[in-house]
Motif scaffolding. Structure first.
Motif, PDB file in Angstrom:
ATOM      1  N   PHE A   8       0.426   4.394   0.520  1.00 34.62           N
ATOM      2  CA  PHE A   8       0.187   5.343   1.623  1.00 34.62           C
ATOM      3  C   PHE A   8       0.899   4.811   2.872  1.00 34.62           C
ATOM      4  O   PHE A   8       1.617   5.534   3.571  1.00 34.62           O
ATOM      5  CB  PHE A   8      -1.338   5.452   1.812  1.00 34.62           C
ATOM      6  N   ASN A  15     -12.181   2.047   1.322  1.00 27.29           N
ATOM      7  CA  ASN A  15     -10.925   2.557   0.771  1.00 27.29           C
ATOM      8  C   ASN A  15     -10.666   2.080  -0.656  1.00 27.29           C
ATOM      9  O   ASN A  15      -9.651   1.470  -0.952  1.00 27.29           O
ATOM     10  CB  ASN A  15      -9.769   2.166   1.696  1.00 27.29           C
ATOM     11  N   CYS A  19       5.821  -1.467  12.359  1.00 23.00           N
ATOM     12  CA  CYS A  19       5.080  -1.208  11.118  1.00 23.00           C
ATOM     13  C   CYS A  19       4.989  -2.419  10.193  1.00 23.00           C
ATOM     14  O   CYS A  19       4.219  -2.390   9.225  1.00 23.00           O
ATOM     15  CB  CYS A  19       5.677  -0.030  10.353  1.00 23.00           C
ATOM     16  N   ASP A  67       0.856  -1.179   0.000  1.00 22.08           N
ATOM     17  CA  ASP A  67       0.000   0.000   0.000  1.00 22.08           C
ATOM     18  C   ASP A  67       0.904   1.245   0.000  1.00 22.08           C
ATOM     19  O   ASP A  67       1.698   1.447   0.919  1.00 22.08           O
ATOM     20  CB  ASP A  67      -0.856  -0.082   1.274  1.00 22.08           C
ATOM     21  N   TYR A  81      -8.146   3.592  10.103  1.00 18.40           N
ATOM     22  CA  TYR A  81      -7.032   4.538  10.064  1.00 18.40           C
ATOM     23  C   TYR A  81      -7.566   5.964  10.199  1.00 18.40           C
ATOM     24  O   TYR A  81      -8.527   6.351   9.524  1.00 18.40           O
ATOM     25  CB  TYR A  81      -6.268   4.359   8.751  1.00 18.40           C
ATOM     26  N   ARG A  93      -9.311   8.756   7.645  1.00 14.46           N
ATOM     27  CA  ARG A  93     -10.639   8.681   7.017  1.00 14.46           C
ATOM     28  C   ARG A  93     -11.512   9.836   7.469  1.00 14.46           C
ATOM     29  O   ARG A  93     -11.484  10.209   8.647  1.00 14.46           O
ATOM     30  CB  ARG A  93     -11.349   7.377   7.407  1.00 14.46           C
ATOM     31  N   CYS A 135       1.683  -5.981  11.357  1.00 14.49           N
ATOM     32  CA  CYS A 135       0.335  -6.252  10.847  1.00 14.49           C
ATOM     33  C   CYS A 135       0.264  -6.174   9.333  1.00 14.49           C
ATOM     34  O   CYS A 135      -0.530  -6.873   8.709  1.00 14.49           O
ATOM     35  CB  CYS A 135      -0.672  -5.260  11.420  1.00 14.49           C
ATOM     36  N   HIS A 136       1.095  -5.300   8.729  1.00 13.06           N
ATOM     37  CA  HIS A 136       1.012  -5.106   7.277  1.00 13.06           C
ATOM     38  C   HIS A 136       1.780  -6.180   6.510  1.00 13.06           C
ATOM     39  O   HIS A 136       1.474  -6.458   5.360  1.00 13.06           O
ATOM     40  CB  HIS A 136       1.558  -3.726   6.894  1.00 13.06           C
TER      41      HIS A 136
END
Ligand code: HEC
Ligand code: HEC
Ligand code: HEC
Ligand code: HEC
Length: 455
Positions: free
Chosen positions: A11, A212, A34, A9, A277, A280, A37-38
């Motif tokens: 962003f 999103n 960071c 992603d 996040y 939004r 989870c991603h």
């Protein structure tokens, strides 16, 4: 968002890079946080060896962990999460545990295990936790250690457990639905091989849809850069599958005494609206037409997606509003972090607290004492219509005539264009790439729901 894109992603990578540049001394801790989870499969692969996945390796490395990491939230990672600490505070912020018995958890009591065991050496095992919200809680409760203490960057699970939905509607019931698009229960074998597997029911569709769509479209436009083996067509079609959003809220317009009407928004989701996040935001776009011409408008955006008044002037940040009577007043539901100096920041690791959080509460909102301090609304002053499940905004429009037509829309944006500008201020390679992509693709806000009424 297909979970596979989580580590690619743009962003995410931009903010990740910025956090690293801002706090070089904390590099290892930030990288550990960071990627947890991603890029969980890559993170886990190295964590068992006491190492961690670095930013450079995640974005350009060729190690097995880097490749696993770029796969995002993978099938086998999620299906291997162990029930041991689920629901426990210590499981939050990515602290799920993965078992190493090559166990794949699934929601059925009598799995056909031979094929998986023979071919990939995984043992399918019944796990009641696969259908519990506490599985999702591990990654959807994001508590970040900031310079002033913990900041709840995302409290989606905490919001859910404070709501009426905690009694009988898990995250899965909405995000991994066991009915098809027409609302019929699904019965199907869950694999095509070997032939003749018995049909299963319920079977959850892995839609994981949120609002999103913008980021999916950005990635589809930069597919070579995104990599991760996701075809552009898949991203485009996922972005289009927004029918789910219609179930997020309802709008009702009603005339009241004087030159006034109300617009009520009911939140039908199992958490704040918007949740997730904190970039939004959601607002009301309201137009009033009398005899064919527009006499009032609030919530207009310019061609970049910034909120403007009727003369096209960009609006400053908006406080929470219960009443609106001018074009430069807009009700924006959002969570805004502020830093130590009270200035807005988009980076959780820089934040001291929320300066505003008036996201619409879920129905039955009643947090426990410990959660109240973490997810209570902020700066919603004297608004008796801001209650669990809904918010009502009053519009006062001089000259409002009977027969006037009110057109209202609940608009959603992934991030404000001003946040793109803020990211541009720290030019890291990942940030520059994101800003280029975002500026090349104007963000048309999404109308979650619309309503028209003749007064
Ligand atoms: C974020 C977590 C998550 C990810 C990622 C995920 N799943 Fe699931 N999966 C679930 C949950 C939760 C259920 C149970 C849904 C229900 O029945 O309510 C499930 C159920 C299933 C089932 C039906 C039950 C079974 O075990 O036979 C299959 C098959 C399945 N998943 C395969 C996959 C595959 C293949 C992928 C990758 C493309 C994947 N899953 C990715 C969470 C996940
Ligand atoms: C291992 C961590 C992890 C687990 C477990 C997990 N998620 Fe997520 N989820 C993520 C990440 C990371 C993203 C953000 C993806 C991105 O940035 O592209 C995300 C995004 C989402 C989104 C937003 C998609 C969008 O289009 O906006 C939904 C909805 C979601 N998850 C639901 C769930 C549900 C329901 C569960 C439990 C069954 C679950 N997740 C479990 C990590 C996880
Ligand atoms: C009653 C149905 C329902 C339940 C229960 C529910 N959600 Fe959602 N959720 C939705 C809808 C509809 C949306 C789309 C609106 C949106 O994106 O804000 C959504 C949006 C999201 C998003 C994307 C937010 C954004 O805008 O980026 C995430 C992440 C998410 N949900 C996670 C969860 C998790 C985790 C749980 C359980 C703790 C959960 N949801 C429970 C209906 C539900
Ligand atoms: C505990 C799990 C977790 C950790 C740790 C985590 N994130 Fe996330 N992040 C998520 C989830 C879940 C989402 C998706 C929420 C949604 O869709 O609204 C997300 C979304 C984002 C987004 C928005 C992406 C988009 O497409 O709009 C950015 C940016 C981001 N994360 C940056 C970071 C950075 C930088 C770090 C490290 C400081 C980090 N995240 C650490 C879980 C996590």
């Amino acid at each position: 968002m297909p979970r596979r894109a989580a580590a690619r992603d743009p962003f995410y990578l931009a903010v990740f890079a910025e956090e690293l540049v801002r706090a070089p001394a904390k590099r290892a801790a930030i990288e550990r946080l960071c990627t947890r989870c991603h890029a969980p499969a890559g993170s886990e692969e190295l964590a068992i060896e006491g190492q961690h996945l670095g930013f450079d390796d995640l974005t350009a490395g060729s190690s097995p962990a880097a490749i696993l990491g770029r796969g995002g939230v993978t099938c086998s990672l999620c299906h291997q999460i162990d029930p041991a600490n689920l629901g426990d505070e210590r499981s939050f912020s990515g602290n799920f545990t993965v078992g190493y018995q090559r166990t794949i958890y699934r929601p059925y009591r009598d799995p056909t295990s031979d094929p998986m065991q023979l071919i990939v050496n995984f043992r399918p095992t019944f796990g009641a936790h696969m259908t519990s919200a506490e599985l999702c809680a591990t990654c959807h409760t994001v508590i970040v250690p900031g310079p002033y203490g913990d900041v709840v960057e995302q409290g989606t699970y905490l919001e859910w457990r404070a709501s009426a939905f905690a009694a009988d509607r898990t995250c899965q019931s909405c995000h991994v639905p066991t009915v098809d698009e027409a609302g019929r229960g699904i019965t199907t074998p869950v694999a095509g091989f070997p032939a003749g597997l018995r049909p299963r029911s319920p079977v959850g569709r892995h839609t994981f849809v949120g609002a999103n769509a913008y980021m999916l479209e950005l990635m589809a436009d930069a597919i070579d850069w995104v990599g991760a083996g996701i075809p552009a067509a898949e991203l485009h079609s996922a972005a289009r599958s927004l029918s789910h959003l219609a179930g997020a809220a309802t709008l009702a317009v009603e005339r009241i005494a004087g030159d006034a009407f109300t617009v009520r928004v009911d939140n039908l989701t199992g958490h704040k609206l918007p949740t997730g996040y904190p970039s939004r935001r959601m607002w009301l776009h309201v137009e009033v037409d009398v005899a064919g011409s527009t006499i009032f408008e609030s919530g207009r955006v310019d061609d970049v997606g910034r909120l403007v008044d009727s003369a096209g002037q960009v609006l400053p940040l908006q406080p929470h509003r219960d009443e609106i009577s001018a074009a430069d007043e807009v009700q924006v539901w959002e969570a805004r972090l502020v830093d130590g100096a009270g200035e807005p920041t988009h980076r959780a690791m820089d934040a001291r607290r929320y300066g505003k959080d008036d996201r619409i509460l879920p129905a039955g909102f009643a947090p426990s004492a410990i959660d109240r301090a973490r997810i209570e609304p902020i700066a919603v002053i004297a608004d008796s219509s801001f209650v669990g499940g809904s918010d009502t905004v009053t519009f006062r429009v001089p000259g409002l005539a009977t027969g006037a037509i009110v057109r209202a829309a609940l608009m959603y944006q992934t991030l404000a264009p001003e946040t793109v500008d803020a990211i541009a201020a720290t030019p890291t390679p990942a940030g520059v790439r994101f800003v280029e992509l975002a500026r090349a693709k104007k963000q048309a806000p999404i109308a979650i729901v619309r309503a028209t009424a003749t007064l």
